[in-house]
Motif scaffolding. Structure first.
Motif, PDB file in Angstrom:
ATOM      1  N   SER A 117       0.839  -1.202   0.000  1.00 39.85           N
ATOM      2  CA  SER A 117       0.000   0.000   0.000  1.00 39.85           C
ATOM      3  C   SER A 117       0.872   1.249   0.000  1.00 39.85           C
ATOM      4  CB  SER A 117      -0.911   0.018   1.231  1.00 39.85           C
ATOM      5  OG  SER A 117      -0.143   0.263   2.404  1.00 39.85           O
ATOM      6  N   VAL A 138      -4.376   8.327  -4.264  1.00 40.60           N
ATOM      7  CA  VAL A 138      -3.884   8.168  -2.898  1.00 40.60           C
ATOM      8  C   VAL A 138      -4.779   8.925  -1.916  1.00 40.60           C
ATOM      9  CG1 VAL A 138      -1.927   8.562  -1.365  1.00 40.60           C
ATOM     10  CG2 VAL A 138      -1.531   7.967  -3.749  1.00 40.60           C
ATOM     11  N   LYS A 160      -5.564  10.918   1.560  1.00 37.85           N
ATOM     12  CA  LYS A 160      -4.751  11.892   2.308  1.00 37.85           C
ATOM     13  C   LYS A 160      -3.677  12.516   1.404  1.00 37.85           C
ATOM     14  CE  LYS A 160      -5.146   9.287   6.647  1.00 37.85           C
ATOM     15  NZ  LYS A 160      -4.392   8.642   7.750  1.00 37.85           N
ATOM     16  N   CYS A 206       2.462   9.730  -6.210  1.00 36.73           N
ATOM     17  CA  CYS A 206       1.305  10.540  -5.794  1.00 36.73           C
ATOM     18  C   CYS A 206       0.482  10.953  -7.012  1.00 36.73           C
ATOM     19  CB  CYS A 206       1.762  11.792  -5.043  1.00 36.73           C
ATOM     20  SG  CYS A 206       2.196  11.503  -3.312  1.00 36.73           S
ATOM     21  N   GLU A 226       5.585   5.247   4.670  1.00 39.26           N
ATOM     22  CA  GLU A 226       6.142   5.196   6.027  1.00 39.26           C
ATOM     23  C   GLU A 226       7.546   4.611   6.017  1.00 39.26           C
ATOM     24  OE1 GLU A 226       3.432   3.043   8.443  1.00 39.26           O
ATOM     25  OE2 GLU A 226       1.923   4.651   8.499  1.00 39.26           O
ATOM     26  N   GLU A 242       0.557   3.889   1.725  1.00 38.51           N
ATOM     27  CA  GLU A 242       0.817   4.334   3.098  1.00 38.51           C
ATOM     28  C   GLU A 242       1.982   3.574   3.714  1.00 38.51           C
ATOM     29  OE1 GLU A 242      -1.542   4.939   7.353  1.00 38.51           O
ATOM     30  OE2 GLU A 242      -2.512   3.902   5.689  1.00 38.51           O
ATOM     31  N   THR A 243       2.025   2.247   3.501  1.00 30.80           N
ATOM     32  CA  THR A 243       3.112   1.428   4.051  1.00 30.80           C
ATOM     33  C   THR A 243       4.451   1.805   3.432  1.00 30.80           C
ATOM     34  OG1 THR A 243       1.598  -0.433   4.415  1.00 30.80           O
ATOM     35  CG2 THR A 243       3.956  -0.929   4.326  1.00 30.80           C
ATOM     36  N   TYR A 276       0.446  13.868   2.130  1.00 33.32           N
ATOM     37  CA  TYR A 276       1.640  13.309   1.497  1.00 33.32           C
ATOM     38  C   TYR A 276       2.324  14.344   0.606  1.00 33.32           C
ATOM     39  CZ  TYR A 276      -0.180   8.753   2.964  1.00 33.32           C
ATOM     40  OH  TYR A 276      -0.641   7.684   3.702  1.00 33.32           O
TER      41      TYR A 276
END
Length: 344
Positions: free
Chosen positions: A88, A126, A128, A121, A94, A90-91, A132
């Motif tokens: 993902s 995506v 949020k 992006c 991070e 998000e993963t 980002y």
């Protein structure tokens, strides 16, 4: 790189065991082991003795100055790219953020990860996005304060592109200040901003100035190659390059004088009397056209200084002086056309 990893790396470079290091610092070997495995951190009072023992600065010990090779940076970026494709967003985001925390001062890593994250992006839907996107923007801003011009320009280039896509043209122009005035990309991007904001005349002028500079740059580069060909006694290549000079002048509409003059040196080098005298005659006959490019539609928005009659007359006289120089033109002394030419 964490403090523990730094300790392990430089301890091994010093050929010290954990026990030897512990003994010199007055601590236990298990304590050193815990530092290196990141289970605990050295007491603040031990930081300076550790740095002295390992022969490094406190900055290096605390990872303020990262030393990643280009291959190491590429490997991290490849891993980030793979995570963005298989996990993902998000993963992967991070994970990339943790890498930047681990190497907070590796500017090329910051820049390359910012480019990669921004691209994803734009490609992915995506959640949020603003959060980002704001983080990526902050990474580019960090690059602007770099002492490395390459990093600064790449960061500024990315920021200009971001602002252009968001139609934030005034903001984009501010980032152009990070480009050297000698960098043609500054003017090229300024021309794009002019065009996007309806300033067509200014855009045309900027592009024309780039075009004119491109001719001068390409002409000098061709001349450099030509000189190398002469140095290597490669007559065929020298002739080809002289022809390219002529074609370049034609393409950029520099005028007859610039077209014909490019072949004179080669004719002199080859002692080709007929060709040399023919070019001399052409140069003298069209010396008044030396500024012919000023009337070319390619440069209609540019402003050029007027070329005075005095300048043209002086140029013509200087050409004749050169053509009369026996040291240069001695091989022409029996040529009747040359005699008539220089005695005019």
């Amino acid at each position: 790189m964490s403090v523990g990893k730094v300790i392990r790396r430089y301890r091994k470079m010093k050929n010290l065991t954990q026990e030897e290091m512990a003994e010199r610092l007055g601590v236990t070997a298990p304590a050193v082991n815990k530092w290196e495995n990141e289970n605990s951190y050295p007491d603040i009072m031990l930081l300076a003795p550790i740095a002295r023992l390992l022969g490094i600065s406190l900055d290096t010990l605390l990872s303020f100055r990262e030393e990643l090779t280009a291959d190491e940076i590429d490997e991290i970026v490849r891993e980030a790219d793979q995570k963005l494709k298989t996990e993902s967003f998000e993963t992967a985001f991070e994970w990339a953020g943790k890498k930047l925390e681990e190497y907070p001062n590796c500017e090329m890593l910051i820049l390359n990860l910012a480019v990669l994250l921004e691209a994803q992006c734009m490609l992915q839907d995506v959640p949020k996005m603003d959060e980002y996107d704001g983080y990526v923007h902050s990474l580019y801003l960090r690059g602007l304060s770099s002492t490395d011009e390459t990093v600064r320009v790449r960061a500024a280039d990315a920021l200009v592109g971001r602002c252009m896509r968001k139609k934030q043209y005034e903001e984009a122009e501010k980032y152009l200040e990070y480009f050297s005035v000698q960098n043609p990309e500054r003017k090229r991007k300024q021309a794009q901003i002019y065009a996007e904001t309806g300033r067509i005349r200014e855009a045309c002028k900027a592009y024309e100035e780039l075009l004119f500079s491109d001719y001068q740059r390409a002409s000098m580069e061709l001349h450099g190659l030509y000189l190398l060909a002469l140095q290597n006694q490669d007559g065929a290549r020298a002739r080809m390059l002289a022809d390219k000079q002529k074609e370049l002048a034609q393409c950029f509409e520099m005028g007859k004088y610039h077209e014909v003059s490019s072949g004179l040196d080669l004719a002199m080098q080859e002692k080709d009397a007929d060709q040399a005298v023919s070019i001399m005659e052409e140069m003298l006959s069209c010396v008044e056209q030396i500024g012919a490019f000023r009337k070319s539609p390619l440069y209609e928005h540019m402003e050029f200084k007027e070329i005075s009659e005095e300048f043209v007359a002086e140029l013509k006289e200087n050409l004749l002086k050169c053509f009369r120089d026996e040291e240069i033109c001695g091989f022409l002394k029996n040529n009747e056309k040359w005699k008539r030419l220089v005695n005019q």
